[in-house]
Write a protein that holds these residues in place. Structure first.
Motif, short mmCIF file in Angstrom:
data_model
loop_
_atom_site.label_atom_id
_atom_site.label_comp_id
_atom_site.label_asym_id
_atom_site.label_seq_id
_atom_site.Cartn_x
_atom_site.Cartn_y
_atom_site.Cartn_z
N SER A 90 1.14 -1.26 -0.29
CA SER A 90 0.07 -0.06 -0.50
C SER A 90 1.23 1.23 -0.03
CB SER A 90 -0.92 -0.09 1.29
OG SER A 90 -0.47 0.07 2.16
N PRO A 91 0.51 2.19 0.29
CA PRO A 91 0.45 3.38 -0.59
C PRO A 91 2.24 3.74 1.03
CG PRO A 91 -0.97 3.61 -1.73
CD PRO A 91 -0.12 2.74 -1.06
N LEU A 92 1.10 3.64 2.06
CA LEU A 92 1.26 4.06 2.94
C LEU A 92 2.36 2.90 4.03
CD1 LEU A 92 0.63 6.16 5.96
CD2 LEU A 92 -0.65 4.50 6.67
N ILE B 168 9.95 3.32 3.60
CA ILE B 168 10.73 4.21 3.27
C ILE B 168 11.92 4.96 4.46
CG2 ILE B 168 11.12 5.80 1.85
CD1 ILE B 168 11.72 3.02 0.70
N GLY B 169 10.38 5.47 5.32
CA GLY B 169 11.34 6.45 6.59
C GLY B 169 11.42 5.91 7.80
N LEU B 170 11.12 4.09 7.56
CA LEU B 170 11.49 3.58 9.09
C LEU B 170 13.15 3.57 8.64
CD1 LEU B 170 8.72 1.19 10.40
CD2 LEU B 170 10.01 3.13 11.21
N ILE B 171 13.52 3.15 7.29
CA ILE B 171 14.61 2.70 6.58
C ILE B 171 16.05 3.85 6.90
CG2 ILE B 171 15.99 1.70 4.82
CD1 ILE B 171 13.59 0.48 3.29
N LEU B 172 15.33 5.27 6.81
CA LEU B 172 15.98 6.08 7.02
C LEU B 172 16.51 5.99 8.41
CD1 LEU B 172 14.81 8.59 3.87
CD2 LEU B 172 16.76 6.90 4.10
N ALA B 173 14.99 6.75 9.11
CA ALA B 173 15.31 6.59 10.22
C ALA B 173 16.41 5.59 11.10
CB ALA B 173 14.14 6.70 11.47
N ALA B 174 16.44 4.35 10.98
CA ALA B 174 17.00 3.19 11.54
C ALA B 174 18.83 3.53 10.91
CB ALA B 174 16.65 2.12 11.12
N ILE B 175 18.88 3.64 10.39
CA ILE B 175 20.12 4.17 9.42
C ILE B 175 20.89 5.41 10.20
CG2 ILE B 175 21.44 4.66 7.24
CD1 ILE B 175 19.97 2.95 5.54
N ALA C 153 9.38 8.95 4.44
CA ALA C 153 7.78 8.38 4.20
C ALA C 153 7.38 9.26 3.36
CB ALA C 153 7.70 8.34 5.79
N ILE C 154 6.97 10.67 3.40
CA ILE C 154 6.78 11.65 2.25
C ILE C 154 6.78 12.05 1.07
CG2 ILE C 154 6.27 14.14 2.41
CD1 ILE C 154 6.40 14.72 5.43
N SER D 22 10.64 12.58 -6.02
CA SER D 22 10.43 12.84 -5.18
C SER D 22 11.67 11.43 -4.27
CB SER D 22 9.36 13.12 -4.81
OG SER D 22 8.32 12.30 -4.39
N VAL D 23 10.80 10.58 -4.10
CA VAL D 23 12.35 9.56 -3.55
C VAL D 23 13.52 9.29 -3.51
CG1 VAL D 23 11.63 7.04 -4.89
CG2 VAL D 23 11.92 7.84 -2.22
N LEU D 24 14.12 9.37 -5.54
CA LEU D 24 15.14 9.37 -5.72
C LEU D 24 16.28 10.85 -4.72
CD1 LEU D 24 14.91 8.46 -8.91
CD2 LEU D 24 15.52 7.14 -7.64
#
Length: 142
Positions: A9-11, A17-24, A60-61, A74-76
């Motif tokens: 799902s989009p959410l 993606i947000g959790l991956i960046l925050a974890a890194i 996430a956004i 945007s995500v790239l």
């Protein structure tokens, strides 16, 4: 394939993606703080929360906008610049943290992901909006 469509799902993608960046980001801060002379990348707990939350929101956004409106830029921009700054800043961060007499030298990663992560998000959203507008104009002319 059907199970993947039920899970996807989009959410869910945006949160991933947000959790991956925050974890890194959290890993980088904990790793640098764990070194013998290092004291982390952020001066206080409020700044650390700002940086980790900003990394999550950045991923996430931009991930949600990418999936919801079928734009990739945007995500790239968010993940690409995040990864690029981490890649070029990592040796400097480790060397600075391990040097007993040197203060922690601010790097490009500290500057972009630290207090100014929202500028990276705004740039990604603007470029994503331009991509969406160009696609809309091209599809309407067909």
């Amino acid at each position: 394939m059907n199970r993947l469509r039920q899970w996807y799902s989009p959410l869910g993608f945006a949160i991933s993606i947000g959790l991956i960046l925050a974890a890194i980001t959290l890993f980088v801060h904990l790793y640098i703080a764990r070194l013998e002379y290092g004291d982390g990348l952020a001066p206080g707990i409020i700044m650390q929360v700002w940086i980790v939350a900003g990394s999550f929101l950045l991923g996430a956004i931009s991930g949600f906008i990418s999936v919801r409106f079928h734009v990739i830029s945007s995500v790239l921009i968010a993940v690409g610049i995040y990864g690029w700054t981490l890649l070029i800043s990592w040796p400097t961060m480790v060397d600075s943290a391990q040097s007993p007499g040197a203060a922690l030298t601010p790097t490009l990663f500290d500057i972009i992901i630290g207090p100014f992560w929202f500028l990276l998000l705004i740039i990604g959203l603007i470029v994503g909006g331009i991509e969406y507008g160009i696609r809309y104009l091209l599809n309407s002319q067909l």
